[in-house]
Design an enzyme around this catalytic site. Structure first.
Site, mmCIF file in Angstrom:
data_model
loop_
_atom_site.group_PDB
_atom_site.id
_atom_site.type_symbol
_atom_site.label_atom_id
_atom_site.label_comp_id
_atom_site.label_asym_id
_atom_site.label_seq_id
_atom_site.Cartn_x
_atom_site.Cartn_y
_atom_site.Cartn_z
ATOM 1 N N ARG A 35 -2.578 -9.500 5.405
ATOM 2 C CA ARG A 35 -1.491 -10.069 6.211
ATOM 3 C C ARG A 35 -2.010 -10.608 7.544
ATOM 4 O O ARG A 35 -1.441 -11.569 8.077
ATOM 5 C CB ARG A 35 -0.401 -9.023 6.434
ATOM 6 C CG ARG A 35 0.481 -8.875 5.200
ATOM 7 C CD ARG A 35 1.518 -7.802 5.361
ATOM 8 N NE ARG A 35 2.523 -7.894 4.306
ATOM 9 C CZ ARG A 35 3.357 -6.920 3.980
ATOM 10 N NH1 ARG A 35 3.324 -5.778 4.627
ATOM 11 N NH2 ARG A 35 4.243 -7.082 3.018
ATOM 12 N N LYS A 200 9.730 1.189 -5.419
ATOM 13 C CA LYS A 200 11.063 0.983 -4.843
ATOM 14 C C LYS A 200 12.034 0.611 -5.952
ATOM 15 O O LYS A 200 12.495 -0.531 -6.056
ATOM 16 C CB LYS A 200 11.011 -0.130 -3.793
ATOM 17 C CG LYS A 200 10.192 0.253 -2.567
ATOM 18 C CD LYS A 200 10.112 -0.927 -1.619
ATOM 19 C CE LYS A 200 9.102 -0.688 -0.514
ATOM 20 N NZ LYS A 200 8.660 -1.944 0.095
ATOM 21 N N GLY A 356 3.444 -6.002 -0.647
ATOM 22 C CA GLY A 356 2.343 -5.475 0.156
ATOM 23 C C GLY A 356 1.380 -4.647 -0.667
ATOM 24 O O GLY A 356 0.160 -4.831 -0.608
ATOM 25 N N GLY A 380 9.662 -7.606 -0.745
ATOM 26 C CA GLY A 380 11.119 -7.630 -0.710
ATOM 27 C C GLY A 380 11.656 -9.037 -0.472
ATOM 28 O O GLY A 380 12.600 -9.475 -1.126
HETATM 29 P P1 ADP Z 1 5.073 -3.548 -3.466
HETATM 30 O O1 ADP Z 1 4.672 -3.107 -2.083
HETATM 31 O O2 ADP Z 1 3.994 -4.309 -4.154
HETATM 32 O O3 ADP Z 1 6.381 -4.261 -3.477
HETATM 33 P P2 ADP Z 1 6.161 -0.935 -4.042
HETATM 34 O O4 ADP Z 1 6.146 -0.650 -2.597
HETATM 35 O O5 ADP Z 1 7.468 -1.022 -4.725
HETATM 36 O O6 ADP Z 1 5.283 -2.241 -4.360
HETATM 37 O O7 ADP Z 1 5.393 0.199 -4.833
HETATM 38 C C1 ADP Z 1 4.040 0.499 -4.636
HETATM 39 C C2 ADP Z 1 3.762 1.953 -4.903
HETATM 40 O O8 ADP Z 1 4.249 2.326 -6.185
HETATM 41 C C3 ADP Z 1 2.305 2.289 -4.909
HETATM 42 O O9 ADP Z 1 2.025 3.049 -3.747
HETATM 43 C C4 ADP Z 1 2.104 3.116 -6.187
HETATM 44 O O10 ADP Z 1 1.365 4.287 -5.968
HETATM 45 C C5 ADP Z 1 3.526 3.463 -6.575
HETATM 46 N N1 ADP Z 1 3.700 3.690 -8.017
HETATM 47 C C6 ADP Z 1 3.472 2.835 -9.023
HETATM 48 N N2 ADP Z 1 3.723 3.405 -10.210
HETATM 49 C C7 ADP Z 1 4.134 4.671 -9.952
HETATM 50 C C8 ADP Z 1 4.556 5.768 -10.766
HETATM 51 N N3 ADP Z 1 4.570 5.676 -12.090
HETATM 52 N N4 ADP Z 1 4.924 6.897 -10.143
HETATM 53 C C9 ADP Z 1 4.914 6.989 -8.795
HETATM 54 N N5 ADP Z 1 4.518 5.995 -7.980
HETATM 55 C C10 ADP Z 1 4.146 4.849 -8.548
HETATM 56 MG MG MG Z 2 5.298 -1.454 -0.873
#
Ligand code: ADP
Ligand code: MG
Length: 414
Positions: A35, A200, A356, A380
């Protein structure tokens, strides 16, 4: 909405730039500077145009008061390295240090203000509280540039309210991001697949409604998969589960069938005894997660299946890691999807990675940014854009775009 070039001569002007510098930290070590690198071109361009650049940003989720661990000080240092010039760091956001830094800035200088969220007004729910803080921010500058794509979906003081107080323009990063997302929403080349994962869950389930109308294939991994499994009557053990969303997901599965959208779910899961790299873990069939285990990644067969489902796509949007990739035993599913995206990009498909953690994951796994069509700085924000939602940080620029000629507030500070 006007571009920076339409702001006129910026020499000597104090330009407040909202950037997204919310990088992952391990203590005070930046673990992914994506970023910062993505924000640098706009800052550099403003500095080269002779502006006195005042960068504002947030880090993490402090609760409206200063907290050392959320200080932007390490970011200031890294930003200076990326820009190849000194960055003056103000130890507060709109206080004495900020005012002093801005007052002593010369043309071309860059100042970074301390974490916006050390001030309750930044994320306040009431318009009055936000407006008051926005007024203090606006008081530091002559014009505003909105370049924090990761926050344009937030109605926050530094994103929304400040744009109503100063002549405002959209920054180059936001322009690029929106340009790419437009290509996904306006007549994407088909087949068009969307890969969703991450943690999320309830946020992201909402997107599916809209995606069922645009995408041809939906591949589900990460934490949200267990709500889908539950909707199919599977046992999910200790996995992430949004029990109150199960009915909604059942509805999505029915809708997908009606619309001919293919929903691809993992066929195997890496199930661990606890959320830890050292936990005992095994690959189990999707329908057979033991009651005392939690699913932390999609399994190897699922990785192959997902890669197959992506191989012939012309457009792919990916948000959310397939597993808890930060821990080595649970990174393979995310790596498999990343590799599939890289391959399909090489074949000419448009691929976009948003979020992120997703962006951090592909870099941590050793992939280069240019192996993908676009790595979005906003998770988001990109999802809400794809949903067709109004993004307050963008609409405000449209509303105020016409009123920016007001040169009264842009007296020369040269
Ligand atoms: P992004 O930032 O790409 O939008 P999120 O913030 O929604 O993604 O999610 C990222 C997190 O999801 C990572 O820290 C990862 O460890 C967690 N994660 C992915 N799969 C699982 C799972 N099966 N159980 C718990 N946590 C998970
Ligand atoms: Mg995230």
């Amino acid at each position: 909405m006007q571009s920076i070039s339409e702001l006129g001569d910026l020499r000597g002007k104090r330009v407040l730039v909202r950037s997204d510098l919310n990088v992952p930290l391990d203590g005070s070590t930046i673990t992914d500077d994506g970023r910062i690198r993505a924000s640098a071109p706009t800052i550099k361009a403003l500095s080269e145009a002779g502006a006195r650049v005042i960068v504002c940003a947030h880090l993490g989720r402090p609760k409206g008061t200063p907290e050392d661990r959320y200080s932007l000080a390490p970011v200031a240092a890294r930003l200076g390295e990326v820009l190849g010039s000194d960055v003056t760091f103000a130890t507060d956001t709109v206080g004495e240090s900020a005012r002093a830094a801005v007052d002593s800035a010369r043309d071309g200088d860059v100042v970074l203000l301390e974490n916006l969220r050390f001030n309750a007004g930044e994320t306040a729910k009431t318009d009055e509280e936000r407006a008051e803080f926005a007024g203090q921010l606006a008081g530091l500058a002559d014009v505003f540039v909105s370049d924090g794509f990761g926050v344009v979906h937030r109605k926050q003081a530094s994103v929304y309210d400040v744009a109503r107080l100063l002549p405002s323009a959209v920054g180059g990063l936001v322009e690029t991001e929106v340009g790419v997302l437009k290509r996904l929403t306006e007549d994407p080349e088909r087949p068009y697949a969307v890969v969703l994962g991450g943690a999320k869950v309830s946020d992201k389930l909402g997107v599916i409604d809209n995606l069922l109308q645009t995408a041809d294939r939906l591949l589900i991994g990460g934490g949200m998969v267990f709500t889908f499994f539950a909707a199919q009557g599977y046992e999910v053990g200790k996995s992430l589960l949004e029990a109150d969303q199960v009915d909604k997901v059942k509805g999505y599965l029915d809708q997908a069938k009606e619309r001919g959208v293919e929903i691809v779910l993992p066929v195997d899961i890496v199930a661990a005894t606890e959320f830890s790299a050292d936990a005992e873990h095994d690959v189990v069939p999707a329908g057979a997660i033991p009651a005392d285990r939690m699913g932390l990644d999609i399994g190897p067969e699922s990785g192959v299946l997902f890669a197959e489902k992506l191989a012939d796509c012309r457009t792919v949007f990916w948000n959310g890691p397939m597993g808890a990739f930060e821990m080595e035993p649970y990174a393979a599913g995310t790596a498999a999807v990343a590799k599939a995206l890289v391959e399909v990009t090489a074949k000419g498909a448009l691929t976009v990675v948003g979020g992120g953690d997703s962006a951090a994951a592909v870099r941590q796994l050793g992939f280069e940014d240019d192996q993908f069509g676009h790595i979005s700085t906003g998770g988001g924000a990109s999802l809400e854009y794809l949903e067709g939602k109004e993004l307050p940080g963008l609409t405000v620029l449209d509303e105020t775009g016409g009123a920016t000629g007001g040169s009264d507030s842009t007296e020369d500070h040269a």
